[in-house]
Motif scaffolding. Structure first.
Motif, PDB file in Angstrom:
ATOM      1  N   ALA A 116       0.793  -1.093   0.030  1.00 33.67           N
ATOM      2  CA  ALA A 116      -0.163  -0.003  -0.059  1.00 33.67           C
ATOM      3  C   ALA A 116       0.642   1.347   0.158  1.00 33.67           C
ATOM      4  O   ALA A 116       0.525   2.307  -0.740  1.00 33.67           O
ATOM      5  CB  ALA A 116      -0.698   0.132   1.254  1.00 33.67           C
ATOM      6  N   GLU A 117       1.981   1.365   0.750  1.00 32.36           N
ATOM      7  CA  GLU A 117       2.998   2.580   0.973  1.00 32.36           C
ATOM      8  C   GLU A 117       3.348   2.726  -0.498  1.00 32.36           C
ATOM      9  O   GLU A 117       3.495   3.812  -0.919  1.00 32.36           O
ATOM     10  CB  GLU A 117       3.942   2.153   2.096  1.00 32.36           C
ATOM     11  CG  GLU A 117       4.892   1.266   1.614  1.00 32.36           C
ATOM     12  CD  GLU A 117       6.098   1.132   2.664  1.00 32.36           C
ATOM     13  OE1 GLU A 117       5.978   2.210   3.722  1.00 32.36           O
ATOM     14  OE2 GLU A 117       6.972   0.499   2.586  1.00 32.36           O
ATOM     15  N   LEU A 152       2.286   1.828  -3.380  1.00 28.02           N
ATOM     16  CA  LEU A 152       1.240   2.433  -4.508  1.00 28.02           C
ATOM     17  C   LEU A 152       0.726   3.587  -4.343  1.00 28.02           C
ATOM     18  O   LEU A 152       0.559   4.635  -4.981  1.00 28.02           O
ATOM     19  CB  LEU A 152       0.140   1.139  -4.608  1.00 28.02           C
ATOM     20  CG  LEU A 152       0.282  -0.004  -5.011  1.00 28.02           C
ATOM     21  CD1 LEU A 152      -0.812  -0.860  -4.844  1.00 28.02           C
ATOM     22  CD2 LEU A 152       0.817   0.287  -6.512  1.00 28.02           C
ATOM     23  N   ARG A 153       0.496   3.929  -2.990  1.00 27.84           N
ATOM     24  CA  ARG A 153       0.291   5.390  -2.633  1.00 27.84           C
ATOM     25  C   ARG A 153       1.120   6.586  -2.913  1.00 27.84           C
ATOM     26  O   ARG A 153       0.842   7.574  -3.624  1.00 27.84           O
ATOM     27  CB  ARG A 153      -0.237   5.652  -1.147  1.00 27.84           C
ATOM     28  CG  ARG A 153      -1.338   4.934  -0.647  1.00 27.84           C
ATOM     29  CD  ARG A 153      -1.747   5.310   0.924  1.00 27.84           C
ATOM     30  NE  ARG A 153      -0.700   5.089   1.671  1.00 27.84           N
ATOM     31  CZ  ARG A 153      -0.902   3.819   2.620  1.00 27.84           C
ATOM     32  NH1 ARG A 153      -1.909   3.219   2.460  1.00 27.84           N
ATOM     33  NH2 ARG A 153       0.046   3.320   3.406  1.00 27.84           N
ATOM     34  N   TYR A 154       2.452   6.169  -2.739  1.00 31.56           N
ATOM     35  CA  TYR A 154       3.557   7.072  -3.360  1.00 31.56           C
ATOM     36  C   TYR A 154       3.482   7.166  -4.827  1.00 31.56           C
ATOM     37  O   TYR A 154       3.444   8.267  -5.341  1.00 31.56           O
ATOM     38  CB  TYR A 154       4.781   6.627  -3.161  1.00 31.56           C
ATOM     39  CG  TYR A 154       6.022   7.564  -3.367  1.00 31.56           C
ATOM     40  CD1 TYR A 154       6.314   8.594  -2.710  1.00 31.56           C
ATOM     41  CD2 TYR A 154       6.895   6.937  -4.450  1.00 31.56           C
ATOM     42  CE1 TYR A 154       7.365   9.402  -3.331  1.00 31.56           C
ATOM     43  CE2 TYR A 154       7.831   7.785  -5.033  1.00 31.56           C
ATOM     44  CZ  TYR A 154       7.974   9.046  -4.348  1.00 31.56           C
ATOM     45  OH  TYR A 154       9.118   9.675  -4.945  1.00 31.56           O
ATOM     46  N   PHE A 203       1.046   6.862  -7.038  1.00 26.80           N
ATOM     47  CA  PHE A 203      -0.310   7.162  -7.626  1.00 26.80           C
ATOM     48  C   PHE A 203      -0.539   8.705  -7.016  1.00 26.80           C
ATOM     49  O   PHE A 203      -1.062   9.542  -7.636  1.00 26.80           O
ATOM     50  CB  PHE A 203      -1.352   6.356  -7.661  1.00 26.80           C
ATOM     51  CG  PHE A 203      -1.239   5.163  -8.535  1.00 26.80           C
ATOM     52  CD1 PHE A 203      -1.071   5.137  -9.747  1.00 26.80           C
ATOM     53  CD2 PHE A 203      -1.103   3.907  -7.742  1.00 26.80           C
ATOM     54  CE1 PHE A 203      -0.719   4.122 -10.677  1.00 26.80           C
ATOM     55  CE2 PHE A 203      -1.366   2.705  -8.518  1.00 26.80           C
ATOM     56  CZ  PHE A 203      -0.937   3.070 -10.144  1.00 26.80           C
ATOM     57  N   GLU A 204      -0.078   9.078  -5.768  1.00 25.47           N
ATOM     58  CA  GLU A 204      -0.910  10.172  -5.041  1.00 25.47           C
ATOM     59  C   GLU A 204       0.272  10.988  -4.978  1.00 25.47           C
ATOM     60  O   GLU A 204       0.074  12.545  -5.136  1.00 25.47           O
ATOM     61  CB  GLU A 204      -1.099   9.821  -3.602  1.00 25.47           C
ATOM     62  CG  GLU A 204      -2.528   8.877  -3.601  1.00 25.47           C
ATOM     63  CD  GLU A 204      -2.720   8.548  -2.105  1.00 25.47           C
ATOM     64  OE1 GLU A 204      -2.618   9.461  -1.169  1.00 25.47           O
ATOM     65  OE2 GLU A 204      -3.294   7.443  -1.934  1.00 25.47           O
ATOM     66  N   GLU A 205       1.566  10.873  -5.198  1.00 27.97           N
ATOM     67  CA  GLU A 205       2.691  11.853  -5.309  1.00 27.97           C
ATOM     68  C   GLU A 205       3.438  11.820  -6.521  1.00 27.97           C
ATOM     69  O   GLU A 205       3.637  12.851  -7.020  1.00 27.97           O
ATOM     70  CB  GLU A 205       3.791  11.313  -4.104  1.00 27.97           C
ATOM     71  CG  GLU A 205       3.152  11.452  -2.529  1.00 27.97           C
ATOM     72  CD  GLU A 205       4.070  11.476  -1.668  1.00 27.97           C
ATOM     73  OE1 GLU A 205       5.275  12.050  -1.733  1.00 27.97           O
ATOM     74  OE2 GLU A 205       4.069  10.710  -0.562  1.00 27.97           O
ATOM     75  N   ASP A 223       2.133  10.452  -9.391  1.00 32.75           N
ATOM     76  CA  ASP A 223       1.146  10.607 -10.526  1.00 32.75           C
ATOM     77  C   ASP A 223       1.591   9.585 -11.643  1.00 32.75           C
ATOM     78  O   ASP A 223       1.603   9.957 -12.917  1.00 32.75           O
ATOM     79  CB  ASP A 223       0.996  12.008 -11.025  1.00 32.75           C
ATOM     80  CG  ASP A 223      -0.431  12.234 -11.779  1.00 32.75           C
ATOM     81  OD1 ASP A 223      -1.231  11.309 -11.601  1.00 32.75           O
ATOM     82  OD2 ASP A 223      -0.534  12.915 -12.652  1.00 32.75           O
ATOM     83  N   LEU A 271      -5.476  -3.938  -2.659  1.00 30.71           N
ATOM     84  CA  LEU A 271      -4.472  -3.194  -3.522  1.00 30.71           C
ATOM     85  C   LEU A 271      -4.979  -3.023  -4.844  1.00 30.71           C
ATOM     86  O   LEU A 271      -4.739  -1.811  -5.474  1.00 30.71           O
ATOM     87  CB  LEU A 271      -3.391  -3.667  -3.282  1.00 30.71           C
ATOM     88  CG  LEU A 271      -2.628  -4.031  -1.782  1.00 30.71           C
ATOM     89  CD1 LEU A 271      -1.115  -4.424  -1.977  1.00 30.71           C
ATOM     90  CD2 LEU A 271      -2.674  -2.218  -1.111  1.00 30.71           C
ATOM     91  N   TYR A 283      -7.642  -0.311  -5.026  1.00 28.93           N
ATOM     92  CA  TYR A 283      -6.895   0.667  -4.770  1.00 28.93           C
ATOM     93  C   TYR A 283      -6.658   1.464  -6.275  1.00 28.93           C
ATOM     94  O   TYR A 283      -7.045   2.591  -6.667  1.00 28.93           O
ATOM     95  CB  TYR A 283      -5.861   0.900  -3.651  1.00 28.93           C
ATOM     96  CG  TYR A 283      -5.173   2.188  -3.699  1.00 28.93           C
ATOM     97  CD1 TYR A 283      -5.366   3.330  -3.242  1.00 28.93           C
ATOM     98  CD2 TYR A 283      -4.009   2.175  -4.570  1.00 28.93           C
ATOM     99  CE1 TYR A 283      -4.672   4.312  -3.207  1.00 28.93           C
ATOM    100  CE2 TYR A 283      -3.205   3.315  -4.357  1.00 28.93           C
ATOM    101  CZ  TYR A 283      -3.683   4.483  -3.953  1.00 28.93           C
ATOM    102  OH  TYR A 283      -2.895   5.690  -3.898  1.00 28.93           O
ATOM    103  N   ARG A 321      -8.485   4.476  -8.357  1.00 35.59           N
ATOM    104  CA  ARG A 321      -7.964   5.660  -8.542  1.00 35.59           C
ATOM    105  C   ARG A 321      -7.918   6.085 -10.377  1.00 35.59           C
ATOM    106  O   ARG A 321      -7.247   6.907 -10.624  1.00 35.59           O
ATOM    107  CB  ARG A 321      -6.652   5.756  -8.248  1.00 35.59           C
ATOM    108  CG  ARG A 321      -6.565   5.601  -6.683  1.00 35.59           C
ATOM    109  CD  ARG A 321      -5.150   6.170  -6.220  1.00 35.59           C
ATOM    110  NE  ARG A 321      -4.871   7.575  -6.623  1.00 35.59           N
ATOM    111  CZ  ARG A 321      -5.250   8.675  -5.968  1.00 35.59           C
ATOM    112  NH1 ARG A 321      -5.898   8.612  -4.606  1.00 35.59           N
ATOM    113  NH2 ARG A 321      -5.108   9.838  -6.209  1.00 35.59           N
TER     114      ARG A 321
END
Length: 253
Positions: free
Chosen positions: A167-168, A170-172, A174-176, A178, A202, A205, A209
């Motif tokens: 998760a960490e 994937l969040r980086y 897609f959210e940071e 892009d 996951l 997620y 998005r």
């Protein structure tokens, strides 16, 4: 005396690519009997016309699910009303290719997932992960294809032990960063332990998005970790929720 023909920039770029770049196929050929989700039926292939049978051409009829072999998952695979295959533009099909490599750890720990330290280490060597990139997770798992037992790697309790994303990371991405899309060698976004428990958080997620992914990639070990391009293509079924994909990389030797 005729005027000199104009230089066509794209043709020139293509000539340069042909002369200097390696083209690496990232796709397993699909066939009946290959590993697949237990809820899916096997591929059926029928010969409709045959040169060997005296017809003027050969034609096969294929019956298979969309998520078959190396395949693309669009957002609509998990999200009602989300983008289907025909709504993913061609602009998203040629992308910078980042290879995040955890294969060494997978050899001793099949439940391995990438960490932010892996990403930071990649960025120290190569600079920030590019916005709009395709990030592929190299685990070495494609060496097990097409053995279904080796691919699922279940223990005596039936729990699958396969690598996956975290998760960490994937969040980086897609959210940071892009990033546009991800891909991996194993059959699922989530590690096998999670999948065995029915946890697909996951994958939900990623698709939630409005991103897409390619599963069951191969030959990632032949690529540089930075500097390559991926060309990812698939048919364009109206409203399609998944389909076998053909992906390849362009990179320097």
């Amino acid at each position: 005396m005729s005027a000199r023909a104009p230089e066509h920039r794209l043709w020139s770029a293509h000539r340069d690519l042909i002369e200097t770049a390696v083209r690496t196929d990232l796709t397993h050929p699909f066939r009946s009997g290959q590993p697949h989700f237990p809820g899916f039926g096997d591929e059926r292939r029928e010969t409709v016309f045959s040169l060997e049978g005296g017809d003027g051409f050969t034609v096969h009829r294929y019956t298979l699910v969309g998520q078959w072999g190396t395949h693309v998952d669009p957002p609509s695979h998990f999200v009602a009303g989300a983008r289907t295959l025909d709504r993913i533009p061609v602009e998203e099909m040629i992308l910078p290719l980042v290879v995040l490599d955890v294969a060494d750890r997978v050899r001793t720990d099949p439940d391995t997932t990438p960490t932010l330290d892996d990403v930071r280490s990649w960025e120290r060597r190569n600079g920030r992960v590019p916005a709009g990139s395709f990030v592929a997770l190299r685990t070495g798992w494609s060496r097990r294809w097409p053995d279904p037992v080796a691919m699922t790697n279940r223990d005596e309790d039936g729990v699958s032990h396969t690598p996956g994303w975290s998760a960490e990371v994937l969040r980086y991405l897609f959210e940071e960063v892009d990033a546009t899309a991800i891909g991996h060698e194993q059959s699922d976004t989530d590690p096998g332990i999670a999948g065995s428990a029915g946890d697909c958080a996951l994958e939900a997620y990623v698709l939630g998005r409005d991103r897409w992914q390619i599963e069951l990639m191969t030959n990632l070990d032949r690529l540089p970790e930075a500097g390559a391009l991926i060309v990812a293509t698939w048919p364009r079924p109206l409203g399609g929720s998944g389909f076998p994909a053909r992906a390849f990389a362009l990179h320097h030797p």
